[in-house]
Design a protein around this motif. Structure first.
Motif, PDB file in Angstrom:
ATOM      1  N   GLY A   1     -13.063  31.095  13.609  1.00 33.41           N
ATOM      2  CA  GLY A   1     -11.910  30.416  13.650  1.00 33.41           C
ATOM      3  C   GLY A   1     -11.959  28.704  13.918  1.00 33.41           C
ATOM      4  O   GLY A   1     -11.360  28.037  13.132  1.00 33.41           O
TER       5      GLY A   1
ATOM      6  N   TYR B   1      -6.963  29.553  19.023  1.00 33.70           N
ATOM      7  CA  TYR B   1      -7.931  30.395  18.350  1.00 33.70           C
ATOM      8  C   TYR B   1      -8.690  31.212  19.191  1.00 33.70           C
ATOM      9  O   TYR B   1      -8.903  32.268  18.748  1.00 33.70           O
ATOM     10  CB  TYR B   1      -8.911  29.208  17.779  1.00 33.70           C
TER      11      TYR B   1
ATOM     12  N   VAL C   1      -7.428  34.248  10.087  1.00 33.16           N
ATOM     13  CA  VAL C   1      -7.180  33.003  10.792  1.00 33.16           C
ATOM     14  C   VAL C   1      -7.195  31.657  10.136  1.00 33.16           C
ATOM     15  O   VAL C   1      -6.555  30.759  10.737  1.00 33.16           O
ATOM     16  CB  VAL C   1      -8.634  33.103  11.653  1.00 33.16           C
TER      17      VAL C   1
END
Length: 714
Positions: free
Chosen positions: A223, A282, A312
């Motif tokens: 991420g 994240y 993501v």
């Protein structure tokens, strides 16, 4: 018997005497400690200076020795002064020269106790004038002022009683705690050293489903790497200036987002920050993905790590991440609904109801309610993941008998029951929140168009289907750039899913896929078909992940094809996000340079310009900004503060204050309208003469076309 009674009486007397002595001792210590030192809170607006001075006294005149300087708290636009001692009068010296500011409130706080001070008891005593305007008290110091002063009257006797009462109550609690520790400390120590049943269950869950720190670290790293630019830059988008200056998070209550209110109140009181909100977001997504995998009976593998890249980094996340205020609560909301669905997927439906199942159902419903309270569109995310769980459970089930499908339909019923119960809980908590924080729900009402659905349901359905087609095919109209490989993956996954061993299984799967694809668009039916911004379509990221995961579950040549398409999809996603980054960076740099140049010209237009003195400015028109890079309609990524709302002077000035030009202030709308004729013969910025000083007001002309405020002049 008599001896036993005397022994008990002595014991009680001994502990009572010890308790009384401890209470008195603790009371004496607390009254002389900083813990019970009152604080004077002065909340201001448009304050031109960074610090001010407060004088306090007790049976003595004011002196510099008994005074304190404090800087303004930018996250709350207030001053907070500690009061070591005091009588009924305090003197506040807010300014050092001719300036002005608005006063919102004055109060005294003492731990959880708060005593509001009436504005009738806050009065100018030297070189200041007090007026009431726009529901605020306006204090102004005339030219030549060198020591403006305000007298604040407080009820010192009442405050002393409150201090003594709080000190005694805290001392009594401390005494009870001390005596309890002396008597029961072996039992207390044994209790806290024993592992709780909840901890045991949590360990069992982590072990059974193979949750690991390595897995979490892998997803978090993915991420961060794929979203490195927004993490390492500070993009100020339109509306971030509002969040940066916001002092009351109850505005979220008006939007029905009570979880967002709690997050901003207790976790991120100043949400407009670089790095931290993004990192928190994240972290939440990485934890959520681990739960989503288990909900689909998947595990951590190289393939699920690859598909996380699609999830993501999906472009739809960029649209929610444009506003720093949205990030923490949305991330927490996704985590809550993921936990909810994980709980739902782990409830054993083969046995009857029991206390454990009811508790799990209640927890899942409450977590879904919290997710909706973070961002209402997450309810569609829940439905999409729920349908994904059902499809994964059904895709290999070709049993023609209804008996074999009973567990599947039970799971559908459970997901639906949690959905309905979560909605009810959300509405109930939302009602309570609005009772304590009554607000105007105008923003939400602007989206709802139930009358349009009732009048012409076929037309609204047609619009919704058109929106579905644009988003699922990655239309440039929606994303600002072509996003076509996601559509190829979705078509391939659909083809593979509906290819079942029986017609009934294929037909059933087609219904499930239709429900999955429709679920992110349910709100479109009540908002007029195409009235929702793309940031509300977060569930689309799950559907892209889902289609990739379905394809990669197959082996042989299908998996090879899936890996090739997945690599192309990830590359396209990274490229799109790169274009979004370029668009945002250019808009951010453009606005910062524009603000600097305008401020420079303001200073040059006045030989006596003082950067510490209040500068009233009026901006006419707007400064259009066009970029080579994408600018989707529902996004602010390429939007300029000097262009938004067809020219919003207050927004422009707030932005200039935020980037450091704190002495520029707007005029009232009525005053701006009256100044309209003065702009007629002025050239357009940045031509010489486009910024000039007129009777103490700096006039700035950005375009020939008037902004909405100046357009009201007749």
């Amino acid at each position: 018997m008599h001896t036993e009674f005397k022994t008990k009486a002595k014991t009680v007397f001994k502990w009572a005497a010890l308790g009384a002595a401890l209470t008195l001792a603790f009371t004496w210590v607390l009254l002389r400690s900083p813990i019970l030192m009152p604080k004077l809170n002065i909340e201001v607006e448009n304050f031109p200076a960074e610090k001010s001075q407060l004088y306090y006294k007790k049976l003595t005149p004011y002196s510099e020795q008994n005074s304190v300087f404090k800087k303004i708290d930018p996250s709350r636009t207030r001053f907070q002064f500690q009061l070591p001692f005091y009588d009924d009068e305090l003197r506040w010296d807010p300014l050092e020269n001719a300036e002005a500011f608005d006063l919102k409130s004055v109060s005294i706080s003492l731990l959880a106790y708060r005593m509001n001070i009436s504005m009738d008891d806050v009065n100018p005593s030297f070189q200041l004038q007090k007026t009431f305007r726009n529901n605020l008290y306006f204090f102004s110091a005339p030219p030549g002022s060198t020591d403006p002063q305000i007298t604040i009257h407080i009820n010192s006797a009442h405050l002393e009683k409150v201090r003594a009462y709080i000190a005694f109550m805290l001392a009594a609690l401390l005494s009870l705690a001390t005596i309890g520790w002396i008597v029961w400390h072996p039992i207390i120590m044994a209790y806290f050293q024993k592992e709780s049943s909840w901890a045991t269950r949590l360990k069992a869950v982590v072990k059974n489903d193979n949750f690991s720190v390595i897995e979490f670290s892998t997803f978090l790293s993915i991420g961060i790497i794929l979203n490195l630019i927004p993490l390492t830059n500070f993009f100020l988008s339109v509306d971030d200036e509002v969040g940066a200056f916001r002092t009351d998070p109850s505005v979220w209550i008006a939007d029905g987002r009570w979880t967002a209110f709690l997050v901003e109140k207790f976790i991120f009181p100043l949400p407009v920050l670089p790095f931290v909100p993004n990192l928190f977001f994240y972290v939440c997504l990485a934890a959520s993905y681990m739960l989503i995998l288990r909900s689909h009976n998947l595990t951590f593998t190289k393939l699920t790590a690859l598909t996380y890249c699609v999830f993501v980094a999906h472009p739809v996340w960029w649209f929610i991440a444009e506003f720093y205020s949205n990030l923490p609560s949305t991330g927490l909301g996704v985590l809550c609904l993921s936990i909810s669905l994980y709980i739902v997927s782990r409830i054993d439906l083969s046995a009857g109801a029991n206390k454990t199942k009811l508790l799990a159902f209640a927890c899942a419903s409450l977590l879904l309610a919290a997710a909706i309270g973070a961002y209402q569109s997450l309810v569609m995310f829940y439905l999409a993941i729920g349908m994904g769980i059902i499809i994964f459970a059904a895709k290999t089930n070709t049993t023609p008998l209804s008996n074999g499908l009973r567990p599947l339909f039970k799971r559908i019923a459970l997901i639906a029951a949690v959905f309905l119960c979560g909605l009810v809980l959300y509405a109930f908590i939302n009602k309570i929140a609005k009772h304590f924080y009554p607000t105007n729900p105008g923003y939400l009402d602007s989206f709802l168009k139930l009358d349009a659905l009732l009048e012409n349901p076929l037309f609204i359905t047609k619009l919704t289907v058109y929106e579905m087609f644009k988003i699922y095919t990655g239309s440039e109209q929606t994303f600002g750039v072509d996003f076509f490989i996601s559509a190829i993956m979705l078509c391939l996954a659909t083809l593979l899913l509906i290819t079942q061993k029986t017609w009934k299984a294929s037909a059933r799967m087609m219904l499930f896929i239709a429900a999955l694809l429709i679920s992110p668009f349910l709100l479109h039916f009540v908002t007029g078909g195409n009235n929702l911004p793309l940031r509300s379509m977060l569930a689309v990221s799950f559907i892209s992940w889902f289609s990739v995961m379905v394809v990669l579950e197959y082996k042989g040549r299908i998996r090879v094809l899936g890996l090739v398409l997945s690599a192309l999809l990830v590359f396209q996603i990274v490229t799109i996000n790169g274009q979004y980054s370029a668009s945002t960076l250019l808009a951010t740099n453009h606005d910062r340079l524009t603000a600097e140049e305008i401020y420079k010209q303001i200073a040059e237009s006045n030989p006596q310009f003082d950067r510490n003195a209040r500068a009233h400015i009026d901006i006419f028109g707007k400064l259009s900004f066009n970029s080579r890079y994408p600018s989707p309609d529902s996004s602010t990524m390429s939007a300029s503060f000097f262009d938004w709302d067809d020219g919003n002077g207050n927004r422009m000035i707030k932005y200039m204050q935020l980037v450091g030009f704190r002495n520029v202030f707007p005029l009232q709308p009525s005053d701006r309208i009256a100044l309209t004729p003065k702009f007629k013969n002025m050239p357009v910025w940045p031509a010489p003469g486009s910024v000039r000083l007129d009777n103490g007001v700096y006039l700035i002309k950005l375009s020939e076309k008037p902004d909405p405020t100046h357009a009201q002049y007749h």
